[in-house]
Design a protein around this motif. Structure first.
Motif, PDB file in Angstrom:
ATOM      1  N   MET A   1      79.458 -17.945  60.210  1.00  0.00           N
ATOM      2  CA  MET A   1      80.862 -17.954  59.843  1.00  0.00           C
ATOM      3  C   MET A   1      80.953 -17.608  58.350  1.00  0.00           C
ATOM      4  O   MET A   1      80.297 -18.239  57.530  1.00  0.00           O
ATOM      5  CB  MET A   1      81.456 -19.332  60.122  1.00  0.00           C
ATOM      6  CG  MET A   1      82.926 -19.410  59.806  1.00  0.00           C
ATOM      7  SD  MET A   1      83.687 -21.005  60.177  1.00  0.00           S
ATOM      8  CE  MET A   1      83.447 -21.122  61.916  1.00  0.00           C
ATOM      9  N   ASP A   2      81.784 -16.645  58.034  1.00  0.00           N
ATOM     10  CA  ASP A   2      81.904 -16.255  56.630  1.00  0.00           C
ATOM     11  C   ASP A   2      82.965 -17.097  55.912  1.00  0.00           C
ATOM     12  O   ASP A   2      83.722 -17.833  56.526  1.00  0.00           O
ATOM     13  CB  ASP A   2      82.198 -14.764  56.503  1.00  0.00           C
ATOM     14  CG  ASP A   2      83.513 -14.357  57.141  1.00  0.00           C
ATOM     15  OD1 ASP A   2      84.037 -15.152  57.928  1.00  0.00           O
ATOM     16  OD2 ASP A   2      83.997 -13.258  56.837  1.00  0.00           O
ATOM     17  N   ILE A   3      82.985 -16.949  54.599  1.00  0.00           N
ATOM     18  CA  ILE A   3      83.840 -17.801  53.760  1.00  0.00           C
ATOM     19  C   ILE A   3      85.327 -17.510  53.964  1.00  0.00           C
ATOM     20  O   ILE A   3      86.148 -18.408  53.863  1.00  0.00           O
ATOM     21  CB  ILE A   3      83.410 -17.694  52.275  1.00  0.00           C
ATOM     22  CG1 ILE A   3      83.811 -18.946  51.502  1.00  0.00           C
ATOM     23  CG2 ILE A   3      84.023 -16.537  51.580  1.00  0.00           C
ATOM     24  CD1 ILE A   3      82.688 -19.820  51.220  1.00  0.00           C
ATOM     25  N   GLN A   4      85.673 -16.252  54.275  1.00  0.00           N
ATOM     26  CA  GLN A   4      87.074 -15.914  54.499  1.00  0.00           C
ATOM     27  C   GLN A   4      87.602 -16.551  55.787  1.00  0.00           C
ATOM     28  O   GLN A   4      88.740 -17.025  55.829  1.00  0.00           O
ATOM     29  CB  GLN A   4      87.270 -14.383  54.553  1.00  0.00           C
ATOM     30  CG  GLN A   4      87.198 -13.710  53.214  1.00  0.00           C
ATOM     31  CD  GLN A   4      85.781 -13.530  52.717  1.00  0.00           C
ATOM     32  OE1 GLN A   4      84.836 -13.538  53.507  1.00  0.00           O
ATOM     33  NE2 GLN A   4      85.618 -13.395  51.414  1.00  0.00           N
ATOM     34  N   THR A   5      86.780 -16.584  56.819  1.00  0.00           N
ATOM     35  CA  THR A   5      87.180 -17.235  58.070  1.00  0.00           C
ATOM     36  C   THR A   5      87.354 -18.730  57.868  1.00  0.00           C
ATOM     37  O   THR A   5      88.316 -19.330  58.360  1.00  0.00           O
ATOM     38  CB  THR A   5      86.129 -16.969  59.166  1.00  0.00           C
ATOM     39  OG1 THR A   5      85.926 -15.572  59.291  1.00  0.00           O
ATOM     40  CG2 THR A   5      86.564 -17.551  60.497  1.00  0.00           C
TER      41      THR A   5
END
Length: 80
Positions: A1-5
């Protein structure tokens, strides 16, 4: 999971739970008798005890909202 999500997730959690907190508080402040009558049908409590319980629940919800929604969202905003 990336930081923007993750940031988007916490943003929507903050919006939804903040809205619930605001609506709950406004209903209790603007129509306390209606809330008391509707809840008293299921759980009979004296009015003073009911007020204490409601204020404690609102306070607990606010504390949990800040700790688990608002602070993580602000932290994610700061690191991006």
């Amino acid at each position: 999971m990336d930081i923007q999500t993750l940031t988007a997730f916490f943003m929507w959690c903050t919006i939804v739970n903040g809205s619930i907190l605001i609506v709950w508080t406004l209903i209790f402040l603007l129509a306390p008798e209606l809330v008391y009558r509707s809840q008293n049908a299921w759980i009979p409590l004296p009015r003073e005890s009911f007020n204490v319980v409601m204020y404690c629940f609102i306070g607990l919800f606010k504390l949990l909202f800040l700790v688990f929604n608002a602070v993580p969202y602000l932290a994610l905003l700061l690191i991006t």
